[in-house]
Design a protein around this motif. Structure first.
Motif, PDB file in Angstrom:
ATOM      1  N   ALA A 224       8.540  11.912  31.995  1.00  0.00           N
ATOM      2  CA  ALA A 224       7.909  13.090  31.761  1.00  0.00           C
ATOM      3  C   ALA A 224       8.548  13.616  30.624  1.00  0.00           C
ATOM      4  O   ALA A 224       7.765  14.439  29.709  1.00  0.00           O
ATOM      5  N   ARG A 225       9.932  13.403  30.231  1.00  0.00           N
ATOM      6  CA  ARG A 225      10.412  13.812  29.094  1.00  0.00           C
ATOM      7  C   ARG A 225       9.914  13.329  27.807  1.00  0.00           C
ATOM      8  O   ARG A 225       9.506  13.770  26.831  1.00  0.00           O
ATOM      9  N   GLY A 233       4.450  15.397  19.442  1.00  0.00           N
ATOM     10  CA  GLY A 233       4.539  14.971  18.225  1.00  0.00           C
ATOM     11  C   GLY A 233       6.211  15.426  17.855  1.00  0.00           C
ATOM     12  O   GLY A 233       6.449  15.468  16.673  1.00  0.00           O
ATOM     13  N   ALA A 234       7.272  15.501  18.858  1.00  0.00           N
ATOM     14  CA  ALA A 234       8.356  15.920  18.464  1.00  0.00           C
ATOM     15  C   ALA A 234       9.445  14.859  18.290  1.00  0.00           C
ATOM     16  O   ALA A 234       9.203  13.611  18.620  1.00  0.00           O
ATOM     17  N   ASP A 235      10.568  15.254  17.826  1.00  0.00           N
ATOM     18  CA  ASP A 235      11.664  14.355  17.654  1.00  0.00           C
ATOM     19  C   ASP A 235      12.209  14.425  19.387  1.00  0.00           C
ATOM     20  O   ASP A 235      11.713  15.212  20.348  1.00  0.00           O
ATOM     21  N   PRO A 236      13.003  13.231  19.689  1.00  0.00           N
ATOM     22  CA  PRO A 236      13.390  13.169  21.135  1.00  0.00           C
ATOM     23  C   PRO A 236      13.998  14.414  21.500  1.00  0.00           C
ATOM     24  O   PRO A 236      14.976  14.977  20.919  1.00  0.00           O
ATOM     25  N   ALA A 237      13.523  14.523  22.718  1.00  0.00           N
ATOM     26  CA  ALA A 237      14.155  15.624  23.494  1.00  0.00           C
ATOM     27  C   ALA A 237      15.570  15.529  24.387  1.00  0.00           C
ATOM     28  O   ALA A 237      15.713  14.274  24.576  1.00  0.00           O
ATOM     29  N   PRO A 238      16.211  16.433  24.287  1.00  0.00           N
ATOM     30  CA  PRO A 238      17.748  16.306  24.760  1.00  0.00           C
ATOM     31  C   PRO A 238      17.649  16.013  26.355  1.00  0.00           C
ATOM     32  O   PRO A 238      16.664  16.748  26.945  1.00  0.00           O
TER      33      PRO A 238
END
Length: 256
Positions: A224-225, A233-238
């Motif tokens: 899901a993350r 289209g984001a950078d990797p999520a924490p």
């Protein structure tokens, strides 16, 4: 928002099909995602889920070749319990390879500006394979690598050539432990993070078990993350606990 995401490995068995199923099942947004099993070595989903041969990838590839309304992806999918749409590959390599080759020559049938996103399970990618064209055509490409010294070394040695043809490539390590920075030190930039080795989730995705709350399983939560990051289209999520909560997905096919 990316409309097509391709998952593949270079070798080993990092669980590409289970990861692709998980990603499709938890894709955010009202239209969700459809899984297209385009593994030229033969598919697993039909056997796991006891699906009929048709509709599936063979019919989609033939329709794509001839064009017309019959090339609509939705007409060549089957719905798993819970709502996940799957266009599955033939189980044998002799039939699957031809279907993947036809699809790679006519990938436009996978594109739909208003329809669901498409998650492509390409299996093991080899140089010159028809599925390589699908990986290049996709909006996003994910290389899955087992947390194994030989597989990590292979991925590192192949990364330069892969990045030239797949500029949006992200590497996802399956299993093991450690943070993103540790993986980046080993593989270089473009690393999303890890998907946990989670046999209970894999068993659920194969249709063998039916846990009460599968969305709480480690693999589904990590998927899901990843789906949220790709959709934005984001950078990797924490990861949870690292300063930001995981996004709350809309479960669009996670129930067996």
């Amino acid at each position: 928002m990316p409309r097509t995401v391709a998952l593949f490995s270079l070798g080993g068995a990092p669980g590409v099909t289970c990861a692709a199923m998980a990603l499709s099942a938890v894709w955010p947004g009202g239209t969700g995602a459809v899984l297209v099993e385009a593994d030229a070595s033969g598919g697993d989903v039909a056997t796991w889920r006891r699906l009929q041969p048709d509709p599936g990838l063979t019919g989609l590839a033939a329709a794509a070749r001839h064009g017309g309304a019959s090339a609509d992806l939705a007409a060549h999918t089957q719905i798993l319990p819970g709502g996940l749409s799957v266009c599955h590959a033939p189980v044998t390599a002799d039939r699957a390879e031809g279907a993947v080759r036809l699809l790679s020559q006519n990938p436009g049938v996978l594109a739909s500006p208003s329809g669901p996103a498409v998650v492509l399970d390409l299996g093991r990618l080899t140089p010159g394979a028809a599925a390589s064209a699908l990986a290049t055509w996709a909006d996003e490409a994910l290389l899955l690598v087992a947390d194994d010294l030989a597989q990590l070394r292979r991925a590192k040695e192949a990364s330069e050539a892969l990045t030239r043809s797949l500029p949006r490539l992200r590497t996802v390590v399956v299993g093991g432990s450690g943070g993103v920075r540790e993986i980046e030190n080993a593989l270089g930039p473009g690393v999303w993070g890890r998907l946990p080795a989670d046999e209970r989730s894999a068993s659920f995705l194969r249709g063998e078990t039916n846990p009460r709350k599968p969305e709480r399983r480690p693999l589904l939560k990590a998927a899901a993350r990843l789906a949220g990051d790709l959709a934005r289209g984001a950078d990797p999520a924490p990861a949870p606990g690292a300063g930001a909560p995981a996004p709350a997905p809309e479960w669009t096919g996670v129930h067996a």
